[in-house]
Write an enzyme that holds these catalytic residues in place. Structure first.
Site, mmCIF file in Angstrom:
data_model
loop_
_atom_site.group_PDB
_atom_site.id
_atom_site.type_symbol
_atom_site.label_atom_id
_atom_site.label_comp_id
_atom_site.label_asym_id
_atom_site.label_seq_id
_atom_site.Cartn_x
_atom_site.Cartn_y
_atom_site.Cartn_z
ATOM 1 N N ASP A 171 61.897 42.799 47.284
ATOM 2 C CA ASP A 171 63.321 42.593 46.772
ATOM 3 C C ASP A 171 63.464 43.862 45.519
ATOM 4 O OD1 ASP A 171 64.211 40.697 48.329
ATOM 5 O OD2 ASP A 171 63.923 39.128 46.587
ATOM 6 N N PHE A 172 62.349 43.878 44.689
ATOM 7 C CA PHE A 172 62.655 44.872 43.555
ATOM 8 C C PHE A 172 62.830 46.516 43.937
ATOM 9 C CE2 PHE A 172 60.098 41.203 41.431
ATOM 10 C CZ PHE A 172 61.481 40.299 41.404
#
Length: 379
Positions: A171-172
């Site tokens: 996600d990051f």
């Protein structure tokens, strides 16, 4: 202080992690990021994510990903809501979303749908599997990407099951890639006057993180196997070590660091041992090297090794969550800050923005309440 993205306006339809992480990076660098949220649905789906709530439609989880943004309560699927949305599009630099890949066309969020309103608008689409393929309508999240793209097979001990990262790293990484893509599109639009569609997917980014093991596999059919102590496949000693009272992570990436380690430890015998003479020899004799390293590191505590190596050999203590956050170095560099919040009078401790401008870390502000800036933006 002046922030680099001041004057950039971004509208976002987003939920949970990757998209909000991307726009938070932009917001803390100065962009005016406006969350378009449906009040009938309770806004961003991460607002009620517990266990630590902050009044209605707010939580510490939500605050983690939406600092420094604004919120406009807009029912995008209604006639009035669409009209309000298009008023905002006319003055926006970018319209971004992290919906399923089939949704941007259905909701009119593509460049084709919005260019008549604003020819310079950049339309960013962050999805699980991308658009224009057999999986565009599939939902998807970080953990399955780590699994299918091979990252879990590379993580963990050789005799243990595959393991995921302890946080949603895909996600990051996808959020960071998305922010870079959108800002690049805005930079181009300001030069040419023409916007575009920018697409980034969790799957693409997860696969891209395979990096050099992927190159070895594609060209040489070489399988990069998990090694004991999380060792590096090429360099040694680059691995987890067991100390007298815990664990540390050692990274002798070069011959210089290996020689420095032996000098600090007062072990000339390791330097003289032909099995450890150079990188190739240490890699070939990894089991013997690990045995020698384990015996060496067991003689001192993690803190003692950290103090001995300070600035000379790359080494880090394997900290727990509290130890990591209470590290005096974290305070020294200002990576923790405090924001005001109406439902937490004592303030909310948070992690600060990781980007500095002219040596200064930009202070954050709390994430908005649902629809908090609707009147300001649309009144």
């Amino acid at each position: 202080m002046r922030r680099p993205l001041e004057g950039v306006r971004v509208l976002t339809i987003e939920h949970f992690g990757a998209g909000p992480y991307a726009t938070q990076l932009m917001a803390e660098l100065g962009a005016e990021v406006i969350k378009i949220e449906s009040p009938s649905l309770g806004g961003d789906a991460s607002r009620p994510t517990g266990p630590f709530m902050l009044g209605e439609h707010d939580s510490q989880y939500f605050q983690t990903f939406s600092r420094s943004k604004k919120s406009a309560a807009v029912e995008l699927k209604t006639h009035q809501g669409r009209a309000d949305f298009e008023r905002l599009v006319a003055g926006a630099d970018a319209v971004v979303n992290n919906l399923r890949g089939d949704q941007p066309v259905k909701l009119g969020l593509t460049y084709e749908a919005l260019k008549a309103i604003n020819p310079a608008v950049v339309c960013g689409h962050l999805s699980a599997y991308g658009r224009g393929n057999s999986r565009e309508a599939w939902p998807g999240y970080d953990y399955p990407m780590q699994a299918e793209c091979g990252l879990m097979s590379l993580t963990g001990e050789p005799d243990g099951p595959p393991a995921r990262m302890g946080v949603s790293i895909i996600d990051f990484m996808t959020g960071s890639t998305f922010a870079f893509g959108v800002v690049s599109g805005v930079l181009s639009a300001r030069t040419t006057g023409l916007g575009c569609d920018i697409d980034v997917s969790l799957f693409d980014v997860a696969l891209h993180q395979l990096s050099y093991p992927a190159i070895w596999a594609m060209n040489e059919r070489h399988p990069t196997d998990r090694l004991p102590a999380g060792a590096h496949p090429s360099l040694a000693p680059v691995q987890r070590v067991k100390t007298k009272d815990g664990y540390g992570q050692l990274m002798c990436m070069t011959q210089k660091f290996w020689l420095e380690l032996c000098a600090i430890a007062e072990r000339p015998d390791l330097v003289a041992d032909p099995r450890f003479a150079d990188l190739a020899a240490r890699r070939a004799n990894r089991p013997a090297l690990t045995e020698a390293i384990d015996a060496l590191f067991a003689t001192r505590t993690t803190a003692e090794w950290h103090a001995l190596f300070a600035g000379r050999v790359p080494f880090g203590p394997v900290n727990g969550l509290f130890e990591a956050l209470d590290n005096p170095f974290v305070a020294e560099i200002g990576m923790r800050d405090m924001v005001e919040h109406p439902d937490r009078p004592q303030g909310l401790h948070m992690l600060a923005a990781p980007v500095k401008v002219d040596g200064n870390r930009m202070p954050g502000r709390r994430a908005p309440k649902l629809g908090e800036q609707t009147e300001e933006l649309l009144g």
